[in-house]
Design a protein around this motif. Structure first.
Motif, mmCIF file in Angstrom:
data_model
loop_
_atom_site.group_PDB
_atom_site.id
_atom_site.type_symbol
_atom_site.label_atom_id
_atom_site.label_comp_id
_atom_site.label_asym_id
_atom_site.label_seq_id
_atom_site.Cartn_x
_atom_site.Cartn_y
_atom_site.Cartn_z
ATOM 1 N N SER A 45 0.853 -1.066 0.074
ATOM 2 C CA SER A 45 0.095 0.032 -0.020
ATOM 3 C C SER A 45 0.923 1.245 -0.128
ATOM 4 N N LEU A 46 0.597 2.128 -0.994
ATOM 5 C CA LEU A 46 1.551 3.252 -1.079
ATOM 6 C C LEU A 46 1.014 4.263 0.139
ATOM 7 N N SER A 47 -0.420 4.249 0.413
ATOM 8 C CA SER A 47 -0.664 4.978 1.550
ATOM 9 C C SER A 47 0.007 4.715 2.928
ATOM 10 N N ASP A 48 0.315 3.211 3.151
ATOM 11 C CA ASP A 48 1.307 3.076 3.994
ATOM 12 C C ASP A 48 2.477 3.624 4.199
ATOM 13 N N THR A 54 5.687 10.392 6.477
ATOM 14 C CA THR A 54 5.122 11.417 7.379
ATOM 15 C C THR A 54 5.686 11.373 8.555
ATOM 16 N N ASN A 55 5.816 10.029 9.220
ATOM 17 C CA ASN A 55 5.980 9.949 10.445
ATOM 18 C C ASN A 55 7.784 9.534 10.659
ATOM 19 N N ARG A 56 8.358 9.899 9.459
ATOM 20 C CA ARG A 56 9.840 10.026 9.306
ATOM 21 C C ARG A 56 10.463 8.634 10.109
ATOM 22 N N PHE A 57 9.731 7.471 9.563
ATOM 23 C CA PHE A 57 10.212 6.202 10.274
ATOM 24 C C PHE A 57 10.051 5.846 11.541
ATOM 25 N N VAL A 58 9.246 6.688 12.277
ATOM 26 C CA VAL A 58 9.083 6.218 13.605
ATOM 27 C C VAL A 58 8.011 5.055 13.777
ATOM 28 N N GLY A 59 8.932 4.073 14.696
ATOM 29 C CA GLY A 59 8.089 2.961 14.895
ATOM 30 C C GLY A 59 8.373 1.966 13.911
ATOM 31 N N PHE A 60 8.882 2.212 12.803
ATOM 32 C CA PHE A 60 9.252 1.173 11.749
ATOM 33 C C PHE A 60 10.282 0.275 12.304
ATOM 34 N N MET A 61 9.857 -1.154 11.973
ATOM 35 C CA MET A 61 10.576 -2.309 12.481
ATOM 36 C C MET A 61 10.825 -2.513 14.052
ATOM 37 N N ASP A 62 9.797 -1.725 14.613
ATOM 38 C CA ASP A 62 9.813 -1.919 16.030
ATOM 39 C C ASP A 62 9.442 -3.300 16.391
ATOM 40 N N GLN A 145 3.153 13.330 -3.387
ATOM 41 C CA GLN A 145 3.812 14.448 -3.359
ATOM 42 C C GLN A 145 3.742 15.524 -2.500
ATOM 43 N N THR A 146 2.564 15.471 -1.806
ATOM 44 C CA THR A 146 2.632 16.306 -0.772
ATOM 45 C C THR A 146 3.415 15.951 0.372
ATOM 46 N N VAL A 147 3.657 14.797 0.887
ATOM 47 C CA VAL A 147 4.413 14.216 1.889
ATOM 48 C C VAL A 147 5.849 14.700 1.404
ATOM 49 N N LEU A 148 6.551 14.235 0.046
ATOM 50 C CA LEU A 148 7.820 14.458 0.098
ATOM 51 C C LEU A 148 8.047 16.075 -0.219
ATOM 52 N N SER A 149 7.060 16.920 -0.459
ATOM 53 C CA SER A 149 7.271 18.291 -0.655
ATOM 54 C C SER A 149 7.476 18.776 0.848
ATOM 55 N N PHE A 156 12.614 17.361 -6.298
ATOM 56 C CA PHE A 156 12.457 15.771 -6.476
ATOM 57 C C PHE A 156 11.465 15.467 -7.613
ATOM 58 N N ARG A 157 11.608 14.288 -7.807
ATOM 59 C CA ARG A 157 10.697 13.961 -8.994
ATOM 60 C C ARG A 157 10.441 12.554 -8.168
ATOM 61 N N VAL A 158 9.136 11.946 -8.825
ATOM 62 C CA VAL A 158 8.559 10.797 -8.727
ATOM 63 C C VAL A 158 8.246 9.825 -10.003
ATOM 64 N N LEU A 159 8.898 8.953 -10.320
ATOM 65 C CA LEU A 159 8.452 7.880 -11.181
ATOM 66 C C LEU A 159 7.600 6.637 -10.422
ATOM 67 N N LEU A 160 6.319 6.753 -11.107
ATOM 68 C CA LEU A 160 5.477 5.946 -10.651
ATOM 69 C C LEU A 160 4.718 4.784 -11.595
ATOM 70 N N ILE A 161 5.186 3.475 -11.464
ATOM 71 C CA ILE A 161 4.922 2.607 -12.751
ATOM 72 C C ILE A 161 3.775 1.659 -12.134
ATOM 73 N N ASN A 162 2.647 1.535 -12.704
ATOM 74 C CA ASN A 162 1.557 0.770 -12.442
ATOM 75 C C ASN A 162 1.786 -0.556 -13.630
ATOM 76 N N HIS A 163 1.520 -1.609 -13.381
ATOM 77 C CA HIS A 163 1.345 -2.850 -14.126
ATOM 78 C C HIS A 163 -0.112 -3.238 -14.312
ATOM 79 N N ASN A 164 -0.594 -3.034 -15.841
ATOM 80 C CA ASN A 164 -1.872 -3.260 -16.355
ATOM 81 C C ASN A 164 -1.864 -3.993 -17.602
ATOM 82 N N SER A 165 -3.209 -4.348 -18.074
ATOM 83 C CA SER A 165 -3.375 -5.009 -19.403
ATOM 84 C C SER A 165 -3.134 -4.005 -20.538
#
Length: 208
Positions: A45-48, A54-62, A145-149, A156-165
């Motif tokens: 999930s990109l939302s996660d 946003t949390n600057r990795f706080v709690g990550f892999m705790d 984009q908002t979070v990275l700003s 910065f730039r973002v390359l987002l690749i989705n896989h579809n038919s």
């Protein structure tokens, strides 16, 4: 943003998941001089991911958030970070870990702490950064984009690749200033799209 606007030199390039595919392709094209935090994580999930940044990795892999899932092949233990809904398949070797105990947790945690420190330092020091992500919706890309700003001090730039038919590369032309969204074919995405990755990453270089 379109693919032509993505080209140029960057001080750093980071994978933001969702699997190992982006980091593998970045390494193949000499755009990955060091490991990023999410290179070998499954982050469906990109939302996660946005929440993690946003949390600057706080709690990550705790430790309290980790759950042993099972074996990821004969030599690795599969572990979930239930706090952020990420899965590690490449960190906990079966020589030091089991389905009951993570014996190498402190080593793994120290490794990620180093990567997080380097990532955050780069966010504040680099002149231009490229982020590469596979799979994400328009709404999630807008949030990213908002979070990275807020996280990245300069450009910065973002390359987002989705896989579809689809056949070949399809540019989505989303109305996002910092995000270039494209689609690749979803048939054999691990081995069948090497030429498309080469085309997309052509003209992107690391600054010396």
């Amino acid at each position: 943003m379109n693919l032509n606007e993505l080209k140029g030199k960057y001080d750093a390039v980071f994978s933001l998941g969702d699997l190992c595919l982006a980091s593998i392709q970045l390494k193949k094209h000499n755009l990955r001089p060091f490991s990023g935090v999410l290179d070998w994580m499954a982050s469906p999930s990109l939302s996660d991911v946005n929440r993690l940044l946003t949390n600057r990795f706080v709690g990550f892999m705790d430790y309290d958030n980790l759950r042993i899932i099972g074996y990821a092949g004969p030599e690795m233990i599969c572990v979930s970070d239930d706090g952020y809904q990420f899965v590690s398949n490449h960190d906990f070797g079966s020589d030091k870990n089991s389905l009951q105990y993570l014996g190498s947790y402190h080593e793994v945690r120290a490794k990620y702490d180093r990567r997080i420190k380097r990532f955050l330092k780069t966010m504040s020091s680099a002149k231009r950064i490229l982020f590469v992500r596979t799979e994400g919706s328009f709404e999630e890309a807008l949030e990213l984009q908002t979070v990275l700003s807020k996280l990245v001090k300069r450009d910065f730039r973002v390359l987002l690749i989705n896989h579809n038919s689809v056949e070949g590369i399809v540019e989505k032309n989303w109305p996002l200033e910092k995000v270039c969204a494209v689609e690749f074919p979803n048939k054999d995405k691990w081995e069948g799209n090497h030429h498309l990755w080469e085309q997309v990453l052509s003209g992107i270089q690391l600054s010396k």
